[in-house]
Design a protein around this motif. Sequence first.
Motif, PDB file in Angstrom:
ATOM      1  N   GLU A  83     -35.841  -5.765   3.107  1.00 43.23           N
ATOM      2  CA  GLU A  83     -35.108  -5.303   1.925  1.00 43.23           C
ATOM      3  C   GLU A  83     -35.221  -3.787   1.778  1.00 43.23           C
ATOM      4  OE1 GLU A  83     -37.134  -7.653  -0.966  1.00 43.23           O
ATOM      5  OE2 GLU A  83     -35.525  -9.136  -1.099  1.00 43.23           O
TER       6      GLU A  83
ATOM      7  N   GLU B 166     -33.077  -2.067   4.514  1.00 46.72           N
ATOM      8  CA  GLU B 166     -31.637  -2.151   4.263  1.00 46.72           C
ATOM      9  C   GLU B 166     -31.203  -1.206   3.151  1.00 46.72           C
ATOM     10  OE1 GLU B 166     -30.927  -6.265   3.546  1.00 46.72           O
ATOM     11  OE2 GLU B 166     -30.755  -6.773   5.683  1.00 46.72           O
ATOM     12  N   LEU B 167     -32.042  -1.055   2.134  1.00 47.00           N
ATOM     13  CA  LEU B 167     -31.692  -0.162   1.030  1.00 47.00           C
ATOM     14  C   LEU B 167     -31.742   1.296   1.479  1.00 47.00           C
ATOM     15  CD1 LEU B 167     -30.769  -0.572  -1.829  1.00 47.00           C
ATOM     16  CD2 LEU B 167     -33.105  -0.281  -2.620  1.00 47.00           C
TER      17      LEU B 167
ATOM     18  N   ASN C 172     -28.644   2.193   3.382  1.00 46.86           N
ATOM     19  CA  ASN C 172     -27.389   2.081   2.649  1.00 46.86           C
ATOM     20  C   ASN C 172     -26.905   3.479   2.251  1.00 46.86           C
ATOM     21  OD1 ASN C 172     -25.493   1.761   0.421  1.00 46.86           O
ATOM     22  ND2 ASN C 172     -26.078  -0.396   0.454  1.00 46.86           N
TER      23      ASN C 172
ATOM     24  N   PHE D  20     -26.337   4.059  -1.441  1.00 43.63           N
ATOM     25  CA  PHE D  20     -27.581   4.163  -2.212  1.00 43.63           C
ATOM     26  C   PHE D  20     -28.168   5.559  -2.073  1.00 43.63           C
ATOM     27  CE2 PHE D  20     -32.251   3.781  -2.465  1.00 43.63           C
ATOM     28  CZ  PHE D  20     -32.364   3.326  -3.773  1.00 43.63           C
TER      29      PHE D  20
ATOM     30  N   TRP E 220     -24.935   0.538  -9.304  1.00 46.76           N
ATOM     31  CA  TRP E 220     -26.341   0.213  -9.024  1.00 46.76           C
ATOM     32  C   TRP E 220     -27.044  -0.360 -10.243  1.00 46.76           C
ATOM     33  CZ3 TRP E 220     -27.783  -0.648  -4.372  1.00 46.76           C
ATOM     34  CH2 TRP E 220     -27.132  -0.028  -3.319  1.00 46.76           C
TER      35      TRP E 220
ATOM     36  N   ARG F  97     -35.067  -6.657  -8.368  1.00 44.27           N
ATOM     37  CA  ARG F  97     -34.586  -5.520  -7.568  1.00 44.27           C
ATOM     38  C   ARG F  97     -35.012  -4.183  -8.161  1.00 44.27           C
ATOM     39  NH1 ARG F  97     -28.333  -7.675  -6.879  1.00 44.27           N
ATOM     40  NH2 ARG F  97     -28.739  -9.269  -5.277  1.00 44.27           N
TER      41      ARG F  97
ATOM     42  N   VAL G 204     -35.635  -0.749  -6.021  1.00 40.02           N
ATOM     43  CA  VAL G 204     -34.836   0.462  -6.209  1.00 40.02           C
ATOM     44  C   VAL G 204     -35.726   1.656  -6.553  1.00 40.02           C
ATOM     45  CG1 VAL G 204     -33.133   1.565  -7.723  1.00 40.02           C
ATOM     46  CG2 VAL G 204     -32.714  -0.734  -6.840  1.00 40.02           C
TER      47      VAL G 204
ATOM     48  N   GLN H 168     -21.324  -4.338   0.079  1.00 40.93           N
ATOM     49  CA  GLN H 168     -21.214  -3.475  -1.101  1.00 40.93           C
ATOM     50  C   GLN H 168     -19.772  -3.442  -1.607  1.00 40.93           C
ATOM     51  OE1 GLN H 168     -22.334   0.623  -0.420  1.00 40.93           O
ATOM     52  NE2 GLN H 168     -20.976   1.300  -2.047  1.00 40.93           N
TER      53      GLN H 168
END
Length: 372
Positions: free
Chosen positions: A6, A9-10, A13, A16, A31, A41, A45, A133
């Motif tokens: 996770e 991947e963030l 992005n 992001f 977001w 999440r 974040v 997204q």
Amino acid sequence: MITNKEFQELLENTSFRTWVFEKNAQDDAYWTSWVAEDISRKELVERASAFLLSIQGKSVDLEEQYIDLQIQKAIQNAKKEEKTIVEEIEITEVIPLWKRYWAVAASVIVLLGASWFVLNKDASKQEFALYQQQVLEAKVSNELVEVINEGEQSKLVQLPDGSSIVLQKNSRLSYKKAFDADKREVYLVGEAFFEVAKNPERPFFVYANELVTKVLGTSFTIKAFGKDKDIRVIVKTGRVSVFTQTDNNATQLKNNRELTGMVLTANQQAIYQRQEIRLVKAIVDNPVILTLPIENQKFEFVATPISEVFGILEKSYGVDIVYDEEVMSKCSITAKLGDEPLFEKLKWICSITEASYEVSDGQIIITGKPCK
């Protein structure tokens, strides 16, 4: 509990990272909504944001001189690329030069920081993340239909407006159950051939990773796999407008009633070179690029037996057409069909042979009468 996957991947992005560094209102809404869907999440974040900001501030435990040296090398390489003379092609700059050099430098910093966490960049994951997204944003106010082709054969998709799409293997397509009154939008990851029903009042948009393709009604192919270094839009018939999602004039290009930006015509292609961050216009001069039978098919018939016509359609679109060969054995047609969607072609063929068709279990079933 936050997993490495996770977190990775963030960090990978693009949207992001842009939000973390620029904090614009449009990204804020997305977001905030994304976190609200799953409160777990929030911690993810916060940690990812802090990590990216720390890299931007050069507080990561890496040798600063080494980081500076890598950034300078990246900028020098970008400048060298800019001086390269490209003959017989048209190049459209996607972003201003100063932004491009900063983007290259920033990407070096992010990659160095990511390597500290032993994160392996995977282009296909990035590709799918961007697709997810785009689809998630579209789902905020609309219900979407998703088609996934995991088989070896191509898959035919009929859209609500009558357009036809031949979806290739390892590809995904999402679209609204009912298109908007003023536009038609679909989301693609992978490869597909499009035959778009003509409607100048409702432009048709394909969002495929970094590129946006806008048409009023034509046929073309898009190849947008994450593992590929380029994204291609290849035009068979008509006119197509192509631009990047990060283009400073993207909103204007979308809303303009005319096709503007980089406009392609038959046998032309747009190539988005990911590493160079530029969009190139060129002639389709390599037959290898056109791999689907439908891309080379002109659909011109002169007193052609109906069995041959249906055989060509089956091969071109990868579908099964079922009909009574004995009953329709004497039927033939003379026609020059163009970029009409498959189902418009079928309507025309059925009208002159006094037949009808229906789609059932992935097959097209033709019911007709004997021809005299």
